[in-house]
Design a protein around this motif. Structure first.
Motif, mmCIF file in Angstrom:
data_model
loop_
_atom_site.group_PDB
_atom_site.id
_atom_site.type_symbol
_atom_site.label_atom_id
_atom_site.label_comp_id
_atom_site.label_asym_id
_atom_site.label_seq_id
_atom_site.Cartn_x
_atom_site.Cartn_y
_atom_site.Cartn_z
ATOM 1 N N SER A 215 0.809 -1.227 0.000
ATOM 2 C CA SER A 215 0.000 0.000 0.000
ATOM 3 C C SER A 215 0.837 1.269 0.000
ATOM 4 C CB SER A 215 -0.911 0.013 1.235
ATOM 5 O OG SER A 215 -0.141 0.215 2.419
ATOM 6 N N GLY A 216 2.108 1.178 0.349
ATOM 7 C CA GLY A 216 2.940 2.361 0.483
ATOM 8 C C GLY A 216 2.943 2.940 1.872
ATOM 9 N N LEU A 217 2.076 2.440 2.747
ATOM 10 C CA LEU A 217 2.098 2.859 4.144
ATOM 11 C C LEU A 217 3.337 2.265 4.826
ATOM 12 C CD1 LEU A 217 -1.620 2.247 5.171
ATOM 13 C CD2 LEU A 217 -0.445 4.452 5.292
ATOM 14 N N VAL B 144 6.705 -11.934 11.201
ATOM 15 C CA VAL B 144 6.114 -12.325 9.921
ATOM 16 C C VAL B 144 6.949 -11.711 8.805
ATOM 17 C CG1 VAL B 144 4.073 -12.288 8.446
ATOM 18 C CG2 VAL B 144 3.808 -12.348 10.934
ATOM 19 N N ALA B 145 7.469 -12.533 7.897
ATOM 20 C CA ALA B 145 8.266 -12.010 6.791
ATOM 21 C C ALA B 145 7.397 -11.124 5.907
ATOM 22 C CB ALA B 145 8.861 -13.163 5.975
ATOM 23 N N LEU B 146 7.780 -9.870 5.771
ATOM 24 C CA LEU B 146 6.987 -8.887 5.037
ATOM 25 C C LEU B 146 7.920 -8.062 4.170
ATOM 26 C CD1 LEU B 146 3.920 -8.011 5.169
ATOM 27 C CD2 LEU B 146 4.702 -6.067 6.523
ATOM 28 N N SER B 147 7.532 -7.838 2.928
ATOM 29 C CA SER B 147 8.342 -7.009 2.038
ATOM 30 C C SER B 147 7.431 -6.128 1.206
ATOM 31 C CB SER B 147 9.226 -7.871 1.129
ATOM 32 O OG SER B 147 8.423 -8.678 0.270
ATOM 33 N N GLY B 148 7.890 -4.943 0.912
ATOM 34 C CA GLY B 148 7.131 -3.990 0.131
ATOM 35 C C GLY B 148 7.923 -2.711 0.024
ATOM 36 N N PRO B 149 7.397 -1.717 -0.696
ATOM 37 C CA PRO B 149 8.139 -0.466 -0.888
ATOM 38 C C PRO B 149 8.462 0.256 0.410
ATOM 39 C CG PRO B 149 5.847 -0.263 -1.637
ATOM 40 C CD PRO B 149 6.106 -1.717 -1.401
ATOM 41 N N ARG B 150 7.582 0.117 1.408
ATOM 42 C CA ARG B 150 7.834 0.725 2.721
ATOM 43 C C ARG B 150 7.411 -0.267 3.803
ATOM 44 N NH1 ARG B 150 5.207 6.507 2.979
ATOM 45 N NH2 ARG B 150 6.865 6.952 4.489
ATOM 46 N N ALA B 151 7.926 -1.477 3.696
ATOM 47 C CA ALA B 151 7.551 -2.541 4.636
ATOM 48 C C ALA B 151 8.763 -3.387 4.977
ATOM 49 C CB ALA B 151 6.447 -3.417 4.040
ATOM 50 N N LEU C 123 10.261 1.521 11.714
ATOM 51 C CA LEU C 123 9.055 2.258 11.332
ATOM 52 C C LEU C 123 9.336 3.751 11.207
ATOM 53 C CD1 LEU C 123 6.054 1.780 10.742
ATOM 54 C CD2 LEU C 123 5.589 2.318 13.136
ATOM 55 N N LEU C 124 10.078 4.307 12.165
ATOM 56 C CA LEU C 124 10.380 5.734 12.122
ATOM 57 C C LEU C 124 11.243 6.088 10.916
ATOM 58 C CD1 LEU C 124 11.019 6.333 15.925
ATOM 59 C CD2 LEU C 124 9.053 7.101 14.587
ATOM 60 N N ALA C 125 12.141 5.180 10.540
ATOM 61 C CA ALA C 125 12.970 5.415 9.360
ATOM 62 C C ALA C 125 12.103 5.540 8.113
ATOM 63 C CB ALA C 125 13.987 4.283 9.188
ATOM 64 N N ALA D 257 12.784 1.548 3.079
ATOM 65 C CA ALA D 257 12.487 0.337 3.850
ATOM 66 C C ALA D 257 13.786 -0.294 4.332
ATOM 67 C CB ALA D 257 11.701 -0.654 2.995
ATOM 68 N N PRO D 258 14.008 -0.359 5.651
ATOM 69 C CA PRO D 258 15.224 -0.978 6.163
ATOM 70 C C PRO D 258 15.225 -2.488 5.907
ATOM 71 C CG PRO D 258 14.105 0.356 7.841
ATOM 72 C CD PRO D 258 13.157 0.168 6.710
ATOM 73 N N GLU D 259 16.406 -3.077 5.988
ATOM 74 C CA GLU D 259 16.508 -4.520 5.888
ATOM 75 C C GLU D 259 15.812 -5.169 7.081
ATOM 76 O OE1 GLU D 259 17.888 -6.489 3.455
ATOM 77 O OE2 GLU D 259 17.927 -4.603 2.344
ATOM 78 N N PRO D 260 15.264 -6.381 6.912
ATOM 79 C CA PRO D 260 14.667 -7.079 8.053
ATOM 80 C C PRO D 260 15.680 -7.255 9.180
ATOM 81 C CG PRO D 260 14.110 -8.167 5.999
ATOM 82 C CD PRO D 260 15.132 -7.137 5.653
ATOM 83 N N VAL D 261 15.183 -7.254 10.400
ATOM 84 C CA VAL D 261 16.033 -7.401 11.583
ATOM 85 C C VAL D 261 15.814 -8.782 12.187
ATOM 86 C CG1 VAL D 261 16.547 -6.521 13.892
ATOM 87 C CG2 VAL D 261 15.937 -4.924 12.056
ATOM 88 N N ARG D 262 16.907 -9.521 12.392
ATOM 89 C CA ARG D 262 16.829 -10.835 13.039
ATOM 90 C C ARG D 262 17.639 -10.760 14.334
ATOM 91 N NH1 ARG D 262 15.045 -15.358 10.766
ATOM 92 N NH2 ARG D 262 15.335 -14.437 8.687
ATOM 93 N N LEU D 263 16.942 -10.774 15.451
ATOM 94 C CA LEU D 263 17.587 -10.588 16.747
ATOM 95 C C LEU D 263 18.141 -11.910 17.283
ATOM 96 C CD1 LEU D 263 14.852 -8.321 18.331
ATOM 97 C CD2 LEU D 263 17.089 -7.576 17.518
ATOM 98 N N PRO D 264 19.312 -11.879 17.888
ATOM 99 C CA PRO D 264 19.881 -13.110 18.458
ATOM 100 C C PRO D 264 19.126 -13.548 19.711
ATOM 101 C CG PRO D 264 21.243 -11.227 19.034
ATOM 102 C CD PRO D 264 20.197 -10.710 18.078
ATOM 103 N N THR D 265 19.203 -14.810 20.011
ATOM 104 C CA THR D 265 18.622 -15.367 21.236
ATOM 105 C C THR D 265 19.757 -15.797 22.170
ATOM 106 O OG1 THR D 265 18.513 -17.570 20.253
ATOM 107 C CG2 THR D 265 16.549 -16.170 20.048
#
Length: 345
Positions: free
Chosen positions: A152-154, A161-168, A318-320, A327-335
């Motif tokens: 949607s561009g939002l 959840v793996a999500l990709s888009g112009p601003r996602a 989100l703020l970026a 759209a920043p790269e997905p973040v995968r946090l360590p455990t």
């Protein structure tokens, strides 16, 4: 109530300058901005948020899209409660507020077009309210709607959840690595019959933790026994039921990796009901490191997720996007494996 016009007159500037101080401060000189802000503080002036939203075409409000139907228990899970506190804190520190958007079946019946059954209508509703962005939490059945949001561009950030888009983009934990570490730990203690109680089918973190369980067994040189893999739903009752099923085997496991702490607690209760001692007769490891993990007896060994990090990473991404950085790269946090008493280490 003091108005922007009165602030402008006292400061000797235009109303438009006062507006820019609060909406686009970078366009105003530092001296002017400091002077206007000082007078505003002295007079307890607060900009009208509705007017600011219209002038900027967005508000300081971030929508949280999450199924709150009472028939789906996700909103009660302790891990998600902790995660949301971190998210709210991170957004608040940047002047944004979190607004829960109802997506239940009840809401759909009362207000057609504002539920995930109609994602296009939902996107329209978020635009009408000038929401700055969206945080998405999947209930397990919302993948199609989330795809609509992503395109949607939002600005959209999904949690787990793996999500990709112009601003996602999305934020998740390294679920597979955490599960594999838990299984390797149990194997290192000498266990050869290691079972798992998984999360629900169709859930991305659950699938990743099951993958990690299998990987951990392979790395320890142990075979995967399908009869040692039982399905739960992340909640205590399913852990209890799953543990009873495993204990009914002719050769029951000596160790269990539960894909959530809630299910691990259920497994502890089932073991106790069967007359077993943990960790002497059975080792148990959970996932999440919610508060109850350190309070049960024996205290639960578990894979800790970075709950504050989740909120900080989601808010930052989100703020970026809100500030048009992209759209920043997905973040995968360590455990991190937290060793307590339930595994016998």
């Amino acid at each position: 109530m003091v108005t922007a016009r009165e602030i402008a007159q006292l400061c000797g500037v235009s109303v438009a300058t006062v507006s820019r101080v609060f909406n686009r401060p970078a366009t105003v000189s530092e001296a002017t901005r400091t002077h206007v802000e000082r007078v505003a503080r002295e007079l307890d002036f607060s900009p009208n948020e509705s007017a600011r939203a219209l002038s900027r075409q967005r508000s300081a409000m971030v929508g949280l899209v999450w199924d709150t139907d009472h028939r789906r228990p996700g909103w009660r899970h302790p891990f998600l409660q902790d995660l949301l506190l971190g998210l709210k804190s991170a957004l608040s520190s940047h002047g944004y507020h979190l607004l829960l958007l109802a997506t239940s079946d009840d809401a759909r019946n009362r207000h057609p077009g504002v539920s995930l059954a109609d994602p296009v209508g939902y996107v329209g509703m978020t635009r009408r309210h000038h929401l700055a962005g969206l945080v998405l939490i999947d209930s397990g059945t919302d993948a199609e709607a989330f795809g609509t949001f992503a395109q949607s561009g939002l600005p959209c950030v999904a949690l787990d959840v793996a999500l990709s888009g112009p601003r996602a983009t999305y934020v998740t934990s390294d679920n597979a690595a955490g599960a594999a570490e838990a299984v390797r730990h149990l194997a290192g203690l000498g266990h050869r019959r290691i079972a798992t109680i998984t999360g629900p089918r169709g859930n991305a973190p659950a699938a990743a933790r099951t993958e990690g369980y299998r990987r951990g067994l392979a790395e320890a040189g142990l075979p995967v026994r399908e009869d040692y893999v039982v399905t739960g739903d992340f909640y205590r009752e399913s852990g209890f039921v799953g543990m009873r099923r495993l204990l009914a085997r002719k050769d029951p496991p000596t160790a269990v990796f539960a894909a959530s702490d809630e299910m691990a607690v259920g497994a502890l209760l089932a073991a106790r009901a069967a007359g077993l001692r943990v960790p002497d007769d059975l080792a148990v490891v959970g996932f999440d490191d919610i508060e109850v993990a350190s309070l049960v007896d024996p205290a639960l060994t578990t894979v800790a997720q970075d709950k504050p990090g989740f909120g900080t990473a989601a808010a930052g991404a989100l703020l970026a996007m809100i500030e048009n950085v992209g759209a920043p790269e997905p973040v995968r946090l360590p455990t991190k494996l937290v060793i307590r008493d339930s595994c016998g280490a």
